[in-house]
Design an enzyme around this catalytic site. Sequence first.
Site, mmCIF file in Angstrom:
data_model
loop_
_atom_site.group_PDB
_atom_site.id
_atom_site.type_symbol
_atom_site.label_atom_id
_atom_site.label_comp_id
_atom_site.label_asym_id
_atom_site.label_seq_id
_atom_site.Cartn_x
_atom_site.Cartn_y
_atom_site.Cartn_z
ATOM 1 N N HIS A 133 0.811 -1.219 0.000
ATOM 2 C CA HIS A 133 0.000 0.000 0.000
ATOM 3 C C HIS A 133 0.847 1.273 0.000
ATOM 4 C CE1 HIS A 133 0.539 -0.123 4.482
ATOM 5 N NE2 HIS A 133 0.526 1.182 4.315
ATOM 6 N N ASP A 163 0.091 -7.586 1.305
ATOM 7 C CA ASP A 163 0.566 -6.211 1.482
ATOM 8 C C ASP A 163 2.089 -6.144 1.486
ATOM 9 O OD1 ASP A 163 0.265 -3.472 1.715
ATOM 10 O OD2 ASP A 163 0.131 -3.496 3.906
ATOM 11 N N GLY A 234 4.000 6.983 7.975
ATOM 12 C CA GLY A 234 5.407 6.964 7.570
ATOM 13 C C GLY A 234 6.147 5.742 8.038
ATOM 14 N N ASN A 235 5.584 5.002 8.994
ATOM 15 C CA ASN A 235 6.231 3.789 9.477
ATOM 16 C C ASN A 235 5.845 2.552 8.664
ATOM 17 O OD1 ASN A 235 6.321 5.289 12.471
ATOM 18 N ND2 ASN A 235 7.999 3.902 12.021
ATOM 19 N N SER A 236 4.862 2.652 7.826
ATOM 20 C CA SER A 236 4.435 1.502 7.027
ATOM 21 C C SER A 236 5.601 0.930 6.226
ATOM 22 C CB SER A 236 3.322 1.913 6.064
ATOM 23 O OG SER A 236 2.160 2.263 6.749
ATOM 24 N N LEU A 291 -7.797 -24.689 -2.287
ATOM 25 C CA LEU A 291 -8.479 -25.905 -1.876
ATOM 26 C C LEU A 291 -9.904 -25.987 -2.424
ATOM 27 C CD1 LEU A 291 -7.926 -28.424 -0.231
ATOM 28 C CD2 LEU A 291 -8.659 -27.208 1.823
ATOM 29 N N GLY A 292 -10.546 -24.837 -2.614
ATOM 30 C CA GLY A 292 -11.890 -24.827 -3.179
ATOM 31 C C GLY A 292 -12.986 -25.134 -2.181
#
Length: 486
Positions: A133, A163, A234-236, A291-292
Amino acid sequence: MQSFLQSRLTHWVTVPLAVAALFGAGYWIKGNTLVTHAQATAPVSAKTMTAPSAYITLPNFASIAASQGAAVVNISVTGTVKTAGIPGVDPNDPMFELFRRFQPNLPQTETPMSGLGSGFIVKSDGVILTNAHVVDKADVVTVKLSDKREFQAKVIGVDKLTDVAVLKIEAKDLPTVHIGSTKNSNVGDWVVAIGSPFGFDNTVTAGIISAKSRALPDEGYVPFLQTDVAINPGNSGGPLFNLNGEVIGINSQIYSRSGGYQGLSFAIPIDVAMGIEQQLLEKGKVSRGRLGIGVQSINQDLASSFGLQSPSGALVSNVEKNGPADKAGLEPGDVIVKFNGQSIDRSSDLPPMVASVKPGSTVGIEVWRNKQLKKLSVRIDEMQTAQAGPAQVADSQQAKLGVSVRPLNAQELAQTQLKQGLLVEEVAKGPAATAGIQPGDVILAVNGDQVKNVAQLQDKLSQNVKNVALLVMRGESKIYVPVKIS
């Protein structure tokens, strides 16, 4: 890059870990040593408890900051996003909403965007890990090193389901982090985060692991680490270290009612992230096992209905026709208790386990069926498109009193592609209403046994049982729900 939304998980990835100084309650801090009140004052009388002979030493994070900080980078992004708008009219202007209602097909306008994040170098030739992101929809990604050098980065690959993103800058002999494993981490362990909250480079914070294998809404393929690390914009994408200076996670999200840090932050386990990094570097995409089936969690009522000793495992609510699970013999009502040798405690444990299996591999599954264990083998298929997380449990129940049902007619059977079922026409006051049964629900089975007519349903519900589990179809979803018989 993204703003916090009230009562939503927010993708600000920073994990400062705040060490709380204990003042009052009989404690004070002397250097790195926690001293009790009894140690700080002399005994008042002979009956006063003597002070402990040993001090409690708090960890020092200076060595981690010094040795690993150079491999943590600041990431800034710029780009444009297309939004529906009216030239010259501010979207916050009340008139904008008036125009939007009377002219739904507003022209698309490009709006400049920018954002900040963090990342860390995993290979000395410039390979960097961060959050997906952070770089999503970015036209230009700029990486600033701790020595103030700046590079324009190339986005090698992005995996939105976990992510995780992989970047590459043209540089050599760069400092790198040490990669650890979450398998060796425990709840209560100290952890350290380094990142760029609000653009303040190489900010160091600390805290503890609050929980492991957390499942978050719409994040079914990541068993998150929960910490009490303070998360800020800002830490992401920044690293989460253990006390050995090894990266065990990527700081990713917080949960907040106010939009600010409230003691709940989440990190992507580094074991997951490195698996994604390897695939993106080698193939440019991520392959996941499939796996469905649809699964739901088990509570105590359902466990009692199925004869389980504890409410653990993943309850199969739906099996895709001709899918891997169907071919292996899995059935709705099976409770998966082990997958590929690993125990299933919660239904949320299963999706990341399946996703991590290489497509085409054959694995063993243990299921609880008809109050006994059964072993199956399944050949895992490849997920072709982005799949949703584990199926959500709808709030619906049925009981022997308070509903009016009838068999589906020929037209309804054709529309639903069912062979049989009982349509709920009315719901009166009683167990069904309390449980949440709605008109239009279709009852398919009771305790795993299919019901074809009203007589079969009455027979099942008239037996001397306190709890039953019903398979209910609502819309296109099938779920098992527990029913308390009063």
